[in-house]
Scaffold this motif. Structure first.
Motif, PDB file in Angstrom:
ATOM      1  N   MET A 193      -8.052 -24.002  44.570  1.00  0.00           N
ATOM      2  CA  MET A 193      -7.515 -22.974  43.366  1.00  0.00           C
ATOM      3  C   MET A 193      -8.932 -22.871  42.587  1.00  0.00           C
ATOM      4  N   GLN A 194      -9.840 -23.481  42.479  1.00  0.00           N
ATOM      5  CA  GLN A 194     -10.854 -23.167  41.799  1.00  0.00           C
ATOM      6  C   GLN A 194     -11.781 -22.043  42.268  1.00  0.00           C
ATOM      7  N   ALA A 195     -12.037 -22.166  43.597  1.00  0.00           N
ATOM      8  CA  ALA A 195     -12.644 -21.181  44.581  1.00  0.00           C
ATOM      9  C   ALA A 195     -11.997 -19.638  44.329  1.00  0.00           C
ATOM     10  N   ARG A 196     -10.674 -19.549  44.304  1.00  0.00           N
ATOM     11  CA  ARG A 196      -9.795 -18.578  44.455  1.00  0.00           C
ATOM     12  C   ARG A 196      -9.722 -17.877  42.920  1.00  0.00           C
ATOM     13  N   GLN A 197      -9.794 -18.848  41.951  1.00  0.00           N
ATOM     14  CA  GLN A 197     -10.127 -18.261  40.767  1.00  0.00           C
ATOM     15  C   GLN A 197     -11.155 -17.334  40.504  1.00  0.00           C
ATOM     16  N   ARG A 198     -12.361 -18.020  40.877  1.00  0.00           N
ATOM     17  CA  ARG A 198     -13.544 -17.454  40.783  1.00  0.00           C
ATOM     18  C   ARG A 198     -13.737 -16.009  41.292  1.00  0.00           C
ATOM     19  N   GLU A 199     -13.152 -16.203  42.707  1.00  0.00           N
ATOM     20  CA  GLU A 199     -13.076 -14.832  43.384  1.00  0.00           C
ATOM     21  C   GLU A 199     -12.240 -13.655  42.805  1.00  0.00           C
ATOM     22  N   GLN A 200     -11.168 -14.183  42.107  1.00  0.00           N
ATOM     23  CA  GLN A 200     -10.233 -13.316  41.565  1.00  0.00           C
ATOM     24  C   GLN A 200     -11.117 -12.734  40.099  1.00  0.00           C
ATOM     25  N   ASP A 236      -9.042   1.088  45.109  1.00  0.00           N
ATOM     26  CA  ASP A 236      -9.616  -0.305  46.154  1.00  0.00           C
ATOM     27  C   ASP A 236      -9.956  -1.570  45.498  1.00  0.00           C
ATOM     28  N   LYS A 237     -10.686  -1.101  44.458  1.00  0.00           N
ATOM     29  CA  LYS A 237     -10.964  -2.449  43.569  1.00  0.00           C
ATOM     30  C   LYS A 237      -9.603  -3.250  42.872  1.00  0.00           C
ATOM     31  N   SER A 238      -8.770  -2.379  42.699  1.00  0.00           N
ATOM     32  CA  SER A 238      -7.482  -2.912  42.181  1.00  0.00           C
ATOM     33  C   SER A 238      -6.562  -3.646  43.144  1.00  0.00           C
ATOM     34  N   THR A 239      -6.837  -3.041  44.341  1.00  0.00           N
ATOM     35  CA  THR A 239      -6.189  -3.846  45.512  1.00  0.00           C
ATOM     36  C   THR A 239      -6.739  -5.070  45.856  1.00  0.00           C
ATOM     37  N   VAL A 240      -8.111  -5.259  45.810  1.00  0.00           N
ATOM     38  CA  VAL A 240      -8.726  -6.546  45.924  1.00  0.00           C
ATOM     39  C   VAL A 240      -8.409  -7.151  44.752  1.00  0.00           C
ATOM     40  N   THR A 241      -8.381  -7.016  43.485  1.00  0.00           N
ATOM     41  CA  THR A 241      -7.844  -7.846  42.387  1.00  0.00           C
ATOM     42  C   THR A 241      -6.530  -8.352  42.620  1.00  0.00           C
ATOM     43  N   ARG A 242      -5.517  -7.417  43.007  1.00  0.00           N
ATOM     44  CA  ARG A 242      -4.486  -7.830  43.411  1.00  0.00           C
ATOM     45  C   ARG A 242      -4.091  -8.990  44.363  1.00  0.00           C
ATOM     46  N   ASP A 243      -4.992  -8.621  45.359  1.00  0.00           N
ATOM     47  CA  ASP A 243      -4.663  -9.613  46.518  1.00  0.00           C
ATOM     48  C   ASP A 243      -5.280 -10.852  46.136  1.00  0.00           C
ATOM     49  N   SER A 244      -6.636 -10.838  45.365  1.00  0.00           N
ATOM     50  CA  SER A 244      -7.263 -12.362  44.973  1.00  0.00           C
ATOM     51  C   SER A 244      -6.252 -12.940  44.078  1.00  0.00           C
ATOM     52  N   GLY A 245      -5.591 -12.087  43.145  1.00  0.00           N
ATOM     53  CA  GLY A 245      -4.678 -12.661  42.071  1.00  0.00           C
ATOM     54  C   GLY A 245      -3.462 -13.291  43.087  1.00  0.00           C
ATOM     55  N   ILE A 246      -2.988 -12.705  43.801  1.00  0.00           N
ATOM     56  CA  ILE A 246      -1.872 -13.245  44.778  1.00  0.00           C
ATOM     57  C   ILE A 246      -2.296 -14.672  45.197  1.00  0.00           C
ATOM     58  N   ARG A 247      -3.651 -14.874  45.770  1.00  0.00           N
ATOM     59  CA  ARG A 247      -3.882 -15.971  46.314  1.00  0.00           C
ATOM     60  C   ARG A 247      -4.051 -17.030  45.344  1.00  0.00           C
ATOM     61  N   VAL A 248      -4.268 -16.793  44.077  1.00  0.00           N
ATOM     62  CA  VAL A 248      -4.284 -17.677  42.960  1.00  0.00           C
ATOM     63  C   VAL A 248      -3.283 -18.102  42.734  1.00  0.00           C
ATOM     64  N   LEU A 252      -1.466 -21.773  42.329  1.00  0.00           N
ATOM     65  CA  LEU A 252      -0.873 -22.190  41.355  1.00  0.00           C
ATOM     66  C   LEU A 252       0.546 -22.641  41.652  1.00  0.00           C
ATOM     67  N   ALA A 253       1.358 -22.053  42.570  1.00  0.00           N
ATOM     68  CA  ALA A 253       2.792 -22.512  43.079  1.00  0.00           C
ATOM     69  C   ALA A 253       2.536 -23.746  43.603  1.00  0.00           C
ATOM     70  N   ASP A 254       1.437 -23.739  44.395  1.00  0.00           N
ATOM     71  CA  ASP A 254       1.272 -25.175  45.023  1.00  0.00           C
ATOM     72  C   ASP A 254       1.117 -26.301  44.364  1.00  0.00           C
ATOM     73  N   LEU A 255       0.416 -26.005  43.213  1.00  0.00           N
ATOM     74  CA  LEU A 255       0.052 -27.158  42.152  1.00  0.00           C
ATOM     75  C   LEU A 255       1.347 -27.648  41.576  1.00  0.00           C
ATOM     76  N   GLU A 256       2.215 -26.564  41.182  1.00  0.00           N
ATOM     77  CA  GLU A 256       3.363 -26.805  40.290  1.00  0.00           C
ATOM     78  C   GLU A 256       4.433 -27.480  41.061  1.00  0.00           C
TER      79      GLU A 256
END
Length: 573
Positions: A193-200, A236-248, A252-256
């Protein structure tokens, strides 16, 4: 009413995100200590309630002792009151810590933005800086809010361990060891999750940067029909941000889910062991009820730990971004060996170009390449020490690199070619320090041929200027900035292409009023221009070729004696 943040002491520790978070916490020790104490009282009062309930059952109901029952019921009621009061106070302290940390970081970023000049936008994009102040600072502040609950949960875990130990040493060991183990198991979910949040966060910064660039150039883009290109880039940038947000969000769902599963498993095992002890006759039914209550409560420290870890990760990412902003060094710094500024009337000399600015005169600097003359006069304002390291600028007998910056900024004002206005009342834009009355402001507007702009504004000087002055045309912004430059009353004023965006009639009026606006009290003015309308009214013209002075004199004399100068002026005309 309290104002946030409280005054900061010392310089922030920028060696690592963890050190910055520690330094920030040290700025609010009192409220942090109060929050931790209140959180401990709040959690401890919850932890003791199952114990009191079990005693009331054993002694009051099963034992048939009415006095004991009412006594324990009174204790339970008192604990509820303490819990309610401490819960409210803990929340207030937590929000106070959150706001202090967030607004302290926003203040630090704001101070850095205002003091670094061109260095910050060169190192970081506008969108990155905006995201840092608007998002990262507040995510960082969450750490100090959750810290009160985490400290309380840790204290409550120890209280519960002691109470359970009195009932069953075996269960006491299970709690003492089991809760930290359960918290440790969550780390397997936290690491990705830490790596994914940094990417997001990186994707969000890039998206904001594209958005800021698009908005800044929207008028030009519409004019050339190119807005669809930038819209596509933003999509395009918004799509990348959305996808990275989904991974985050997945992390978070896994953590919960993990914390529910781990805490639930621990609760089941704990209750099963307690029930076995009842069947074996080792504990009483009241103690079993207390143990069941403890098993439910022990999910709180595990959940608090999981929530804290998630917030610490976000804060760590945010702190890293804030450090990136705060670590940018300004292009200028105070000299370790300062010298006093010269008295009024000191000559300014740029030794690289040979430009000499005599006090009390209006001097024009002209060159075939406008960048050469702009570079020469902006060195007089000392905006980059790296540039001055290769060339000496003298102010009287003093080397400009060693004159205190406060003296330079107060007495040498450079009004650049790209005028900037900020949001707020027009009066405050023109006279930021509030040193002039309305008559003086109107006189400056008259000198800059800008009174017609005021006539078209419903609020007059109280008109609210939009961000960057986008409500004005380029020529209007340029005239307003010229009026602002006049109102500085600077001893030395440098104007870079002050009339490049206005029509010839307006330029003629500005030129005619320039002398009246500046020729008093020995004020010195330097103008970078090749406009013959302005050149006719100046006292002296300095002509540069290949970055060096090749001729100087009056405009009329140079038009006769220098064909190169004449060609530059005629081409400008």
């Amino acid at each position: 009413m309290r104002s946030f943040p409280y005054p900061l002491t010392g310089s922030p520790d920028l060696r690592s995100p963890a050190r910055y978070l520690l330094w920030l916490g040290g700025q609010q020790k009192a409220t942090l200590a109060a929050g931790i104490l209140l959180g401990t009282v709040w959690m401890a009062s919850q932890a003791v309630m199952p114990f009191v309930l079990g005693r009331a059952l054993d002694e009051g109901i099963i034992g048939g002792d009415g006095r004991a029952l009412f006594g324990w019921a009174g204790v339970l009621l008192g604990l509820m009151v303490v819990q309610a009061v401490s819960d409210t106070a803990t929340h207030r302290a937590g929000v106070s810590n959150w706001m202090q940390a967030a607004f302290s970081s926003v203040r630090l970023v704001g101070d850095k933005i205002s003091r670094t000049g061109d260095a910050l936008p060169t190192a970081l994009s506008t969108g990155e800086v905006v995201s840092t102040a608007a998002s990262d600072a507040f995510r960082l502040g969450e750490v100090y809010e959750v810290l009160t609950r985490l400290a309380g949960a840790a204290a409550a875990w120890l209280v519960v361990t002691v109470l359970i130990w009195q009932t069953s040493p075996v269960l006491g060991v299970v709690v003492l060891v089991g809760v930290p183990v359960c918290c440790g198991l969550l780390l397997f979910v936290v690491r990705p999750m830490q790596a994914r949040q940094r990417e997001q966060r990186e994707a969000s910064g890039r998206m904001t940067a594209v958005g800021a660039d698009t908005v800044a150039g929207l008028r030009v883009l519409r004019g050339i029909g190119g807005e669809h290109i930038f819209v596509g880039r933003y999509r395009d940038k918004s799509t990348v941000t959305r996808d990275s947000g989904i991974r985050v969000a997945r992390s978070l769902a896994d953590l919960e889910a993990s914390q529910v599963f781990i805490a639930g498993t621990f609760s089941v095992v704990f209750t099963w062991v307690g029930a076995s002890l009842v069947l074996a006759g080792d504990i009483t039914p009241g103690e079993l009820v207390a143990l069941y209550g403890f098993s439910i409560f022990l999910m709180t420290p595990i959940r608090a730990a999981a929530d804290s870890v998630a917030r610490f990760i976000r804060a760590h990412v945010g702190a890293r971004k804030i450090i990136a902003v705060l670590s940018v060094d300004a292009n200028v710094a105070e000299s370790p060996t300062p010298v006093p500024a010269p008295p009024p009337g000191g000559v300014l000399v740029d030794e690289r170009s040979g430009v000499v600015v005599e006090p009390g005169l209006i001097t024009a600097v002209v060159s075939r390449e406008p960048a050469e003359s702009t570079d020469a006069v902006t060195r007089l304002g000392r905006f980059e020490d790296a540039v001055l390291a290769e060339a000496t600028v003298r102010w009287g007998a003093a080397d400009l690199r060693h004159v205190p910056l406060a003296d330079i900024r107060a007495r040498i004002v450079v009004s650049e070619a790209a005028p900037q206005l900020f949001s707020g009342a027009l009066r405050d834009q023109l006279d930021p320090h509030g040193r002039h009355d309305d008559d003086a402001v109107l006189a400056a507007l008259e000198a800059a041929s800008a009174l017609d702009i005021l006539d078209g504004l419903e609020g007059g000087l109280d008109h609210e200027v939009t961000e960057r002055g986008r409500g004005f045309s380029g020529g209007q912004r340029q005239r307003l900035v010229l009026a602002r430059a006049y109102l500085t009353d600077a001893e030395n004023l440098v104007l870079v292409e002050p009339t490049s965006a206005v029509d010839a009639h307006t330029e003629q009026r500005i030129a005619a009023r320039l002398g009246e606006a500046r020729r008093r009290d020995g004020r010195t003015t330097v103008v970078v221009t090749a406009s013959p309308l302005l050149l006719r009214v100046v006292d002296r013209v300095v002509f540069l070729e290949d970055g060096r002075v090749s001729a100087q004199g009056s405009h009329k004399d140079l038009m006769t004696s220098s064909s190169t100068y004449r060609n530059v002026v005629i081409r400008s005309e």
